[in-house]
Design a protein around this motif. Structure first.
Motif, PDB file in Angstrom:
ATOM      1  N   ASN A  40      -8.188  -1.619  -5.972  1.00 45.80           N
ATOM      2  CA  ASN A  40      -6.988  -2.124  -6.627  1.00 45.80           C
ATOM      3  C   ASN A  40      -7.250  -3.363  -7.480  1.00 45.80           C
ATOM      4  OD1 ASN A  40      -7.224  -4.131  -4.721  1.00 45.80           O
ATOM      5  ND2 ASN A  40      -5.435  -3.502  -3.536  1.00 45.80           N
TER       6      ASN A  40
ATOM      7  N   TYR B  31      -8.787   5.479  -2.399  1.00 45.69           N
ATOM      8  CA  TYR B  31      -8.234   4.274  -3.000  1.00 45.69           C
ATOM      9  C   TYR B  31      -8.228   3.213  -1.902  1.00 45.69           C
ATOM     10  CZ  TYR B  31      -5.304   1.353  -5.953  1.00 45.69           C
ATOM     11  OH  TYR B  31      -4.821   0.330  -6.728  1.00 45.69           O
TER      12      TYR B  31
ATOM     13  N   LYS C 171       3.556   1.600  -1.672  1.00 44.89           N
ATOM     14  CA  LYS C 171       3.962   1.820  -3.057  1.00 44.89           C
ATOM     15  C   LYS C 171       2.883   2.581  -3.825  1.00 44.89           C
ATOM     16  CE  LYS C 171       7.191  -1.943  -3.036  1.00 44.89           C
ATOM     17  NZ  LYS C 171       7.532  -3.291  -3.413  1.00 44.89           N
ATOM     18  N   VAL C 172       1.632   2.346  -3.467  1.00 46.92           N
ATOM     19  CA  VAL C 172       0.541   3.120  -4.062  1.00 46.92           C
ATOM     20  C   VAL C 172       0.637   4.576  -3.616  1.00 46.92           C
ATOM     21  CG1 VAL C 172      -1.974   3.438  -4.088  1.00 46.92           C
ATOM     22  CG2 VAL C 172      -1.002   1.155  -4.367  1.00 46.92           C
TER      23      VAL C 172
ATOM     24  N   TYR D 232      -5.639  -0.438 -11.214  1.00 46.37           N
ATOM     25  CA  TYR D 232      -4.622  -1.390 -10.803  1.00 46.37           C
ATOM     26  C   TYR D 232      -3.328  -0.694 -10.407  1.00 46.37           C
ATOM     27  CZ  TYR D 232      -7.800  -4.762 -12.899  1.00 46.37           C
ATOM     28  OH  TYR D 232      -8.906  -5.509 -13.198  1.00 46.37           O
ATOM     29  N   PRO D 233      -2.683  -1.118  -9.338  1.00 46.29           N
ATOM     30  CA  PRO D 233      -1.406  -0.506  -8.965  1.00 46.29           C
ATOM     31  C   PRO D 233      -0.266  -1.181  -9.730  1.00 46.29           C
ATOM     32  CG  PRO D 233      -2.135  -2.059  -7.274  1.00 46.29           C
ATOM     33  CD  PRO D 233      -3.196  -2.035  -8.338  1.00 46.29           C
ATOM     34  N   PRO D 234       0.855  -0.500  -9.933  1.00 47.37           N
ATOM     35  CA  PRO D 234       1.025   0.950  -9.848  1.00 47.37           C
ATOM     36  C   PRO D 234       0.383   1.600 -11.058  1.00 47.37           C
ATOM     37  CG  PRO D 234       3.052  -0.024 -10.612  1.00 47.37           C
ATOM     38  CD  PRO D 234       2.083  -1.153 -10.362  1.00 47.37           C
ATOM     39  N   PHE D 235      -0.004   2.843 -10.901  1.00 49.76           N
ATOM     40  CA  PHE D 235      -0.823   3.458 -11.941  1.00 49.76           C
ATOM     41  C   PHE D 235      -0.206   4.688 -12.590  1.00 49.76           C
ATOM     42  CE2 PHE D 235      -2.452   4.225  -7.669  1.00 49.76           C
ATOM     43  CZ  PHE D 235      -2.114   5.560  -7.501  1.00 49.76           C
TER      44      PHE D 235
ATOM     45  N   SER E  87       0.824  -1.207   0.000  1.00 50.60           N
ATOM     46  CA  SER E  87       0.000   0.000   0.000  1.00 50.60           C
ATOM     47  C   SER E  87       0.860   1.259   0.000  1.00 50.60           C
ATOM     48  CB  SER E  87      -0.979  -0.004   1.177  1.00 50.60           C
ATOM     49  OG  SER E  87      -0.296   0.031   2.410  1.00 50.60           O
TER      50      SER E  87
ATOM     51  N   GLU F 247       3.207   6.369  -5.521  1.00 50.26           N
ATOM     52  CA  GLU F 247       2.735   6.808  -6.833  1.00 50.26           C
ATOM     53  C   GLU F 247       1.867   8.059  -6.714  1.00 50.26           C
ATOM     54  OE1 GLU F 247       3.665   5.589  -9.794  1.00 50.26           O
ATOM     55  OE2 GLU F 247       4.977   4.184  -8.752  1.00 50.26           O
TER      56      GLU F 247
ATOM     57  N   HIS G 278      -7.597  -0.402  -0.523  1.00 52.32           N
ATOM     58  CA  HIS G 278      -6.859  -1.646  -0.740  1.00 52.32           C
ATOM     59  C   HIS G 278      -7.711  -2.828  -0.307  1.00 52.32           C
ATOM     60  CE1 HIS G 278      -3.353   0.841  -1.479  1.00 52.32           C
ATOM     61  NE2 HIS G 278      -3.737   1.539  -0.435  1.00 52.32           N
TER      62      HIS G 278
ATOM     63  N   SER H  57      -5.678   6.700   0.968  1.00 49.67           N
ATOM     64  CA  SER H  57      -5.229   5.350   0.641  1.00 49.67           C
ATOM     65  C   SER H  57      -5.531   4.537   1.889  1.00 49.67           C
ATOM     66  CB  SER H  57      -3.731   5.376   0.336  1.00 49.67           C
ATOM     67  OG  SER H  57      -3.180   4.084   0.411  1.00 49.67           O
TER      68      SER H  57
END
Length: 189
Positions: free
Chosen positions: A165, A111, A18-19, A185-188, A16, A22, A113, A92
């Motif tokens: 996600n 967003y 990493k999202v 979808y991650p990563p975006f 999460s 981004e 998860h 997030s």
């Protein structure tokens, strides 16, 4: 437009996060609000040197290691963030971040998860794994999780647009909150 990012906690660099990385790259000047932050665990990550604003829970002894034990206080802490100066709030969330307070003039994108697994679809499994199926501690845990489900359901109305996600999580969002979610979808980036 002034944008704020909100994430449950920044105590480890995992999926999460990493999202959020981004999102932070897309909005490089946006502050990141989070309940718990362990700067040592974020060294040599994109979060090092970012404007990270923490809740009062972060000042509690051992919070970076034992943050999960503060679960009953997390909804209250998330609602204490002052987000009035922002046009857009992007949360997030896999726990309480989507429950931040926003005004009718603000756009809140969340967003997700996962809706809180331990409070919803994996409730019984979590109680069994924690050996909380009977006794006073089990009763207290069940009361806390009941309160979290009520709070979590109510806060779904604070979100303007849900993003998920995966299709699976979008179905879980529908089942839990009766709200549609757009899949991103991650990563975006």
């Amino acid at each position: 437009m002034k944008t704020a990012l909100v994430h449950d906690w920044l105590v480890a660099y995992a999926g999460s996060e990493k999202v959020v990385e981004e999102l932070a790259a897309l909005w490089p000047t946006a502050p990141i609000y989070t309940l718990f932050h362990d700067p040592a665990s974020m060294l040599a990550t994109p979060f090092e040197g970012r404007d990270i604003r923490v809740s009062s829970l972060n000042r509690l002894p051992g919070s970076a290691r034992r943050y999960r034990s503060f679960l009953p206080l997390m909804p209250f802490a998330a609602e204490q963030f002052d987000l009035r100066g922002y046009d857009v709030v992007i949360s997030s969330s896999h726990a309480v971040a989507k429950g931040v307070l926003v005004s009718a003039e603000q756009l809140h994108l969340s967003y997700v998860h996962s809706p809180m697994r331990y409070a919803w679809d994996l409730y019984q499994q979590y109680l069994e794994e924690a050996n909380l199926t009977s006794g006073a501690r089990a009763m207290l845990a069940k009361v806390i999780l009941h309160y979290l489900r009520l709070w979590d359901s109510t806060t779904a109305n604070r979100v303007d647009v849900f993003m998920a996600n995966s299709q699976y999580v979008a179905r879980r969002i529908w089942r839990t909150y009766r709200r549609p979610a757009r899949v991103l979808y991650p990563p975006f980036r």
